[in-house]
Scaffold this motif. Structure first.
Motif, PDB file in Angstrom:
ATOM      1  N   MET A 150      -2.787 -63.239  17.924  1.00 20.21           N
ATOM      2  CA  MET A 150      -3.425 -61.984  17.541  1.00 20.21           C
ATOM      3  C   MET A 150      -4.336 -62.223  16.328  1.00 20.21           C
ATOM      4  O   MET A 150      -4.077 -63.084  15.502  1.00 20.21           O
ATOM      5  N   PRO A 151      -5.410 -61.428  16.196  1.00 20.60           N
ATOM      6  CA  PRO A 151      -6.300 -61.612  15.062  1.00 20.60           C
ATOM      7  C   PRO A 151      -5.597 -61.334  13.747  1.00 20.60           C
ATOM      8  O   PRO A 151      -4.679 -60.517  13.664  1.00 20.60           O
ATOM      9  N   ALA A 152      -6.053 -62.029  12.705  1.00 21.01           N
ATOM     10  CA  ALA A 152      -5.459 -61.822  11.393  1.00 21.01           C
ATOM     11  C   ALA A 152      -5.698 -60.396  10.914  1.00 21.01           C
ATOM     12  O   ALA A 152      -4.870 -59.809  10.221  1.00 21.01           O
ATOM     13  N   THR A 153      -6.835 -59.820  11.250  1.00 22.54           N
ATOM     14  CA  THR A 153      -7.171 -58.451  10.874  1.00 22.54           C
ATOM     15  C   THR A 153      -7.388 -57.646  12.132  1.00 22.54           C
ATOM     16  O   THR A 153      -8.262 -57.970  12.930  1.00 22.54           O
ATOM     17  N   SER A 154      -6.603 -56.609  12.323  1.00 19.81           N
ATOM     18  CA  SER A 154      -6.750 -55.764  13.507  1.00 19.81           C
ATOM     19  C   SER A 154      -7.585 -54.542  13.163  1.00 19.81           C
ATOM     20  O   SER A 154      -7.497 -54.006  12.059  1.00 19.81           O
ATOM     21  N   PRO A 155      -8.406 -54.068  14.082  1.00 17.56           N
ATOM     22  CA  PRO A 155      -9.226 -52.887  13.809  1.00 17.56           C
ATOM     23  C   PRO A 155      -8.366 -51.637  13.672  1.00 17.56           C
ATOM     24  O   PRO A 155      -7.305 -51.521  14.255  1.00 17.56           O
ATOM     25  N   ARG A 156      -8.865 -50.709  12.898  1.00 15.84           N
ATOM     26  CA  ARG A 156      -8.216 -49.411  12.737  1.00 15.84           C
ATOM     27  C   ARG A 156      -9.202 -48.346  13.187  1.00 15.84           C
ATOM     28  O   ARG A 156      -9.829 -47.669  12.373  1.00 15.84           O
ATOM     29  N   PRO A 157      -9.381 -48.206  14.482  1.00 24.60           N
ATOM     30  CA  PRO A 157     -10.472 -47.361  14.984  1.00 24.60           C
ATOM     31  C   PRO A 157     -10.179 -45.876  14.904  1.00 24.60           C
ATOM     32  O   PRO A 157      -9.037 -45.430  14.946  1.00 24.60           O
ATOM     33  N   HIS A 158     -11.266 -45.103  14.798  1.00 24.55           N
ATOM     34  CA  HIS A 158     -11.192 -43.654  14.859  1.00 24.55           C
ATOM     35  C   HIS A 158     -11.310 -43.209  16.314  1.00 24.55           C
ATOM     36  O   HIS A 158     -11.940 -43.870  17.138  1.00 24.55           O
ATOM     37  N   ALA A 159     -10.728 -42.086  16.629  1.00 26.25           N
ATOM     38  CA  ALA A 159     -10.918 -41.510  17.954  1.00 26.25           C
ATOM     39  C   ALA A 159     -12.353 -41.015  18.067  1.00 26.25           C
ATOM     40  O   ALA A 159     -12.902 -40.466  17.115  1.00 26.25           O
ATOM     41  N   PRO A 160     -12.988 -41.200  19.211  1.00 27.50           N
ATOM     42  CA  PRO A 160     -14.403 -40.852  19.326  1.00 27.50           C
ATOM     43  C   PRO A 160     -14.692 -39.363  19.346  1.00 27.50           C
ATOM     44  O   PRO A 160     -15.838 -38.960  19.235  1.00 27.50           O
ATOM     45  N   ASP A 161     -13.656 -38.516  19.484  1.00 31.08           N
ATOM     46  CA  ASP A 161     -13.924 -37.076  19.525  1.00 31.08           C
ATOM     47  C   ASP A 161     -13.758 -36.429  18.151  1.00 31.08           C
ATOM     48  O   ASP A 161     -13.802 -35.217  18.019  1.00 31.08           O
ATOM     49  N   PRO A 172     -14.017 -56.423   5.517  1.00 30.00           N
ATOM     50  CA  PRO A 172     -13.117 -56.729   6.639  1.00 30.00           C
ATOM     51  C   PRO A 172     -13.829 -57.246   7.881  1.00 30.00           C
ATOM     52  O   PRO A 172     -13.212 -57.893   8.725  1.00 30.00           O
ATOM     53  N   VAL A 173     -15.127 -56.972   7.999  1.00 29.95           N
ATOM     54  CA  VAL A 173     -15.881 -57.444   9.168  1.00 29.95           C
ATOM     55  C   VAL A 173     -15.809 -58.965   9.269  1.00 29.95           C
ATOM     56  O   VAL A 173     -15.776 -59.524  10.373  1.00 29.95           O
ATOM     57  N   HIS A 174     -15.786 -59.633   8.133  1.00 30.78           N
ATOM     58  CA  HIS A 174     -15.712 -61.102   8.143  1.00 30.78           C
ATOM     59  C   HIS A 174     -14.501 -61.584   8.923  1.00 30.78           C
ATOM     60  O   HIS A 174     -14.599 -62.450   9.800  1.00 30.78           O
ATOM     61  N   ASP A 175     -13.323 -61.025   8.633  1.00 29.25           N
ATOM     62  CA  ASP A 175     -12.101 -61.483   9.288  1.00 29.25           C
ATOM     63  C   ASP A 175     -12.029 -61.050  10.759  1.00 29.25           C
ATOM     64  O   ASP A 175     -11.408 -61.738  11.573  1.00 29.25           O
ATOM     65  N   LEU A 176     -12.633 -59.923  11.085  1.00 25.26           N
ATOM     66  CA  LEU A 176     -12.646 -59.478  12.473  1.00 25.26           C
ATOM     67  C   LEU A 176     -13.528 -60.364  13.342  1.00 25.26           C
ATOM     68  O   LEU A 176     -13.245 -60.596  14.519  1.00 25.26           O
ATOM     69  N   LEU A 177     -14.623 -60.879  12.759  1.00 21.41           N
ATOM     70  CA  LEU A 177     -15.555 -61.721  13.510  1.00 21.41           C
ATOM     71  C   LEU A 177     -15.155 -63.193  13.527  1.00 21.41           C
ATOM     72  O   LEU A 177     -15.526 -63.930  14.455  1.00 21.41           O
ATOM     73  N   ALA A 178     -14.423 -63.635  12.534  1.00 19.69           N
ATOM     74  CA  ALA A 178     -14.144 -65.064  12.377  1.00 19.69           C
ATOM     75  C   ALA A 178     -13.542 -65.727  13.616  1.00 19.69           C
ATOM     76  O   ALA A 178     -13.942 -66.852  13.967  1.00 19.69           O
ATOM     77  N   PRO A 179     -12.581 -65.106  14.341  1.00 22.39           N
ATOM     78  CA  PRO A 179     -11.989 -65.800  15.496  1.00 22.39           C
ATOM     79  C   PRO A 179     -12.976 -66.122  16.611  1.00 22.39           C
ATOM     80  O   PRO A 179     -12.703 -67.009  17.438  1.00 22.39           O
ATOM     81  N   TYR A 180     -14.114 -65.434  16.659  1.00 26.07           N
ATOM     82  CA  TYR A 180     -15.077 -65.677  17.728  1.00 26.07           C
ATOM     83  C   TYR A 180     -15.850 -66.983  17.539  1.00 26.07           C
ATOM     84  O   TYR A 180     -16.493 -67.467  18.469  1.00 26.07           O
ATOM     85  N   ARG A 181     -15.821 -67.529  16.359  1.00 20.67           N
ATOM     86  CA  ARG A 181     -16.405 -68.844  16.055  1.00 20.67           C
ATOM     87  C   ARG A 181     -17.860 -68.947  16.526  1.00 20.67           C
ATOM     88  O   ARG A 181     -18.239 -69.819  17.303  1.00 20.67           O
ATOM     89  N   ILE A 182     -18.675 -68.058  16.026  1.00 15.71           N
ATOM     90  CA  ILE A 182     -20.103 -68.101  16.356  1.00 15.71           C
ATOM     91  C   ILE A 182     -20.718 -69.427  15.932  1.00 15.71           C
ATOM     92  O   ILE A 182     -21.646 -69.930  16.577  1.00 15.71           O
ATOM     93  N   GLU A 183     -20.170 -70.029  14.889  1.00 19.69           N
ATOM     94  CA  GLU A 183     -20.714 -71.313  14.417  1.00 19.69           C
ATOM     95  C   GLU A 183     -20.562 -72.417  15.446  1.00 19.69           C
ATOM     96  O   GLU A 183     -21.279 -73.429  15.389  1.00 19.69           O
ATOM     97  N   ALA A 184     -19.657 -72.256  16.422  1.00 18.05           N
ATOM     98  CA  ALA A 184     -19.452 -73.269  17.462  1.00 18.05           C
ATOM     99  C   ALA A 184     -20.206 -72.945  18.749  1.00 18.05           C
ATOM    100  O   ALA A 184     -20.112 -73.700  19.718  1.00 18.05           O
ATOM    101  N   MET A 185     -20.934 -71.852  18.766  1.00 17.17           N
ATOM    102  CA  MET A 185     -21.676 -71.464  19.966  1.00 17.17           C
ATOM    103  C   MET A 185     -23.049 -72.132  20.002  1.00 17.17           C
ATOM    104  O   MET A 185     -23.571 -72.592  18.979  1.00 17.17           O
TER     105      MET A 185
END
Length: 454
Positions: free
Chosen positions: A1-12, A168-181
């Motif tokens: 699981m990601p180190a930082t999980s999103p805490r989303p708002h409901a869209p309504d 927090p965006v840094h930790d949410l994006l980090a697992p995707y490893r854009i640097e390795a793409m």
């Protein structure tokens, strides 16, 4: 699981007040000038991708309004950014978007600069009666940092550090490893709308059922949760492997769901009458394949294996990511006209494995060619003949005429945004009127107002 999980708002519901704003920020030259001095000059900006400046001598150029920068990797391995203007008479030194050089030589009078911006050579140096103070005549430096596989620059020093800016965006994006793409497509379109109209478009899903019918057959946009961050960043987490809940659930998987199932070795007929089982089946199949191939998907939740996570990085970046690929999109202002802009789109792919193993498997009939750039399946090894693509630049008229494409979805957005700009100029329109579903739009403009002191 990601180190930082999103805490989303409901869209309504809206987590912030909807204040709305008038149209002048899209039309007025005065507003454009305030953005130039208070936003673009003082905010961290994405100049490009770190993979383009990985080796000594590699450089990229970055244009934002009237400013042009060079970012280069020095012989010492250090990364530096500097203004793309010869200190002799102001000539732009480099016009290519990226490349490799040993030094920068002015095409006008051949003044030469090192990769660190230092002045290294001046023809007829003895004829300058005022002398040639090399420190004073070096290329003017700007701040530069790397993070998440991206190169960030800031024209004016001071203010928030990059890590704090990303939050927090840094930790949410980090697992995707854009640097390795790896980059598989690089496009730039000149557009007849304000740069903010493009950001607004990618900050809400309200429009999706009406102009993107393909999304109904593969995503759930109606209830996709979103998140707001400090510094003006936002995110939306779009469930994939499903159909839009605003429409009846089909009896059999749609064409898009069938494509995803087949790409992972699953039979769409097995999901007749139970389309709701497609999403978990895709997640489990992808995780099993990744494990068999030795891929590190442990940092991803099941949802991330089927869903699209889109992050809007303030002020002008849209980053849409999956474990297998990413779209980096960037909106840039025109230098003179608030009704024009530049929209960049770079496609990145996460390759894995060795090409020789894949070639051997194909010879035995045990493997298929990878589908490059799709999140429907794992991409396999990077092709032996891979080359970073050149940048393809064109106009929005090329897209409307069908001469160019940036994918069906992006083409549909571009076809509407000219009409948005035209309508804003009407005396019958004075201000936007946002719904709670467009909170990400409001959050972006709140951050913009804070930068401009509006």
């Amino acid at each position: 699981m990601p180190a930082t999980s999103p805490r989303p708002h409901a869209p309504d519901t809206s987590p912030i007040p909807i204040r709305n704003f008038d149209k002048h920020r899209y039309l007025a030259r005065e507003w454009m000038e305030r953005e130039r001095t208070e936003l673009w000059a003082k905010t961290w900006l994405v100049a490009g991708l770190a993979c383009d400046v990985a080796a000594p001598g590699q450089f990229i150029t970055f244009e934002i309004g009237a400013e042009s920068l060079i970012v280069a990797r020095g012989i010492d391995g250090g990364l530096r950014a500097m203004h793309n203007a010869c200190t002799h008479r102001g000539t732009r030194l480099v016009s290519e978007p990226f490349g490799t050089l040993r030094k920068f030589v002015c095409p006008y009078h051949a003044w030469a600069y090192g990769l660190d911006g230092s002045l290294q050579g001046v023809p007829g140096a003895g004829r300058f009666s005022n002398g040639l103070p090399k420190d004073e005549l070096a290329l003017q430096a700007v701040e530069v940092e790397e993070a998440l596989g991206l190169v960030f620059v800031r024209l004016t020093p001071g203010g928030m550090a990059l890590r704090e800016f990303l939050g927090p965006v840094h930790d949410l994006l980090a697992p995707y490893r854009i640097e390795a793409m790896s980059i598989t497509n690089d496009q730039s379109v000149s557009h007849t709308c304000n740069w903010k109209a493009i950001l607004d478009n990618f900050a809400e899903l309200y429009h999706v059922p009406f102009i993107h019918p393909i999304h109904r057959r593969m995503f759930e946009c109606a209830t996709a949760p979103f998140e707001l961050f400090a510094s003006g960043h936002t995110a939306v987490y779009v469930p994939g492997g499903v159909t839009d809940s605003g429409f009846p659930t089909p009896e059999v998987p749609t064409d898009m769901l069938s494509m995803q199932l087949q790409a992972l070795g699953l039979d769409p007929e097995d999901y007749r009458g139970r389309v709701e089982a497609v999403r978990p089946a895709l997640q489990q199949a992808k995780r099993a394949i990744a494990q068999a191939q030795g891929l590190a998907y442990d940092d991803f939740s099941d949802a991330q294996l089927s869903d699209i996570w889109q992050f809007n990085l303030f002020p002008n970046i849209i980053l849409s990511v999956t474990p297998e690929s990413a779209w980096l999109m960037r909106s840039r202002p025109d230098a003179d006209d608030p009704g024009k802009s530049q929209f960049d789109m770079i496609t990145l792919v996460q390759f894995h494995g060795r090409e020789e193993d894949a070639a051997a498997a194909r010879r035995k009939g045990d493997g298929d060619d990878p589908e490059i750039g799709t999140h429907f399946r794992l991409n396999g090894p990077r092709p032996a003949d891979y080359r970073r693509p050149e940048r393809d630049s064109f106009t929005h008229e090329d897209i409307i005429a069908g001469r160019k494409t940036m994918t069906v979805t992006i083409d549909e957005d571009i076809s509407l945004l000219t009409r948005v700009q035209q309508g804003m100029a009407s005396s019958g329109f004075q201000r936007v009127w946002l719904s709670d579903e467009e909170s990400r739009v409001q959050h972006f403009h709140d951050a913009l107002d804070a930068c401009l002191g509006a």
